[in-house]
Design a protein around this motif. Structure first.
Motif: not given
Length: 326
Positions: A212-214, A238-239, A246-249
């Motif tokens: 999900l990333g840093p 929110l992801y 990942i389409i929304v962050h």
């Protein structure tokens, strides 16, 4: 503390300060000391769930109530739950499952309460059940526990029988929560990883904090939309996660929510992704969301010369909305 949706699209929120309801606007119901018999018994609500008759079940630190839209009714007042935290409620057609205290499970079926005693021959080998979900492919009930792993309940003519589901905890860690997966199997997660489990394929990894990333060090909640998108609440916002991407962050810096600590998520039937932080409740609604219209299922009439003595049983579907073709 929890979110659930009624059959007609009203979204209910269990909070530490009463029951909040959202339809076209907000309404809040709180405890009234002078209305003990038919009012809300406590403002601190731990879990909620709508049943197949559209009644709302509420779990507290000492009891269970049922709400019909007008009044609240105490459930099992003199027999169950009076000194036990209610951890989770699961409505499976006309059966209500309640995970309470350190006593395993109780379930209401055909008008009678039954206690499934922990560590018996057919019961789960766990005292403290933390969450429950149904596998829509098999009909099994899947449980997570605080200290004794994951359990599967299989029903037959003689009742329901629980058995452990082995998992490599050294590799995945202890699974703390199980949630619904609309395409069969269930989703299990802890603070670090999200898994899919099915009886046919076993465990498979969906994603983890690293992917999900840093900035993501904690997964707080997970839910899956009707389209198969994972809605994930984390310490970093929110992801939306779909097809390993990942389409929304949504974060405090991007869309001005007050906190990145998203503690609860819930995708509703209208396509809204509800989220909870310590300071607010809100929802994300994509501009690309397909407009939906409510539908109802009816039985097809049976002609007199069909050879059938009586009409078939009503059809039950877990789908409330379809895309508008216009």
């Amino acid at each position: 503390m929890d979110i659930s949706e009624s059959h007609d699209g009203m979204v209910a929120f269990a909070t530490t300060n009463g029951l909040s309801l959202y339809d076209s606007g907000w309404a809040t119901i709180q405890k009234e000391p002078w209305n003990y018999d038919t009012g809300l018994q406590d403002d601190f609500i731990q879990t909620i769930e709508f049943d197949d008759k559209n009644y709302l079940w509420l779990g507290f630190s000492a009891g269970v109530q049922k709400y019909d839209g007008i009044s609240f009714t105490r459930v099992g007042k003199d027999e169950f739950f009076s000194t036990m935290n209610i951890h989770d409620i699961l409505c499976d057609n006309n059966t209500i499952w309640i995970a309470n205290g350190y006593s395993g499970l109780n379930h209401l079926s055909e008008g009678g309460w039954n206690w499934i005693r922990p560590f018996t021959e057919d019961g789960p080998g766990a005292y403290y059940i933390t969450s429950m979900a149904k596998d829509h492919a098999t009909g099994d009930i899947i449980l997570t526990s605080r200290s004794h792993g994951i359990w599967k309940g299989v029903s037959d003519e003689e009742g329901i029988h629980f058995s452990p589901i082995p998992i490599d905890e050294e590799h995945y860690g202890k699974m703390t929560t199980v949630v619904d997966y609309p395409f069969g199997g269930v989703i299990l997660f802890n603070k670090n990883i999200i898994l899919h489990y099915s009886e046919s394929a076993g465990f498979s990894r969906i994603t983890d904090t690293t992917a999900l990333g840093p900035g993501v060090i904690r997964i707080n909640d997970v839910a899956v939309t009707e389209e198969g998108t994972f809605v994930i609440g984390t310490n970093n916002g929110l992801y939306g996660y779909d097809n390993s991407e990942i389409i929304v962050h949504i974060t405090r810096n991007i869309l001005k929510i007050t906190s990145n600590e998203v503690t609860k998520v819930y995708p509703d039937s209208k396509g809204r992704w509800w989220f909870i932080t310590k300071g607010e409740a809100g929802y994300y609604f994509s501009d690309n969301t397909t407009e939906k219209i409510p539908v109802a299922m009816v039985n097809e009439s049976v002609s007199e010369d069909s050879g059938m003595s009586e009409p078939s049983a009503p059809i039950r579907l877990a789908v409330h909305y379809v895309s508008d073709p216009l």
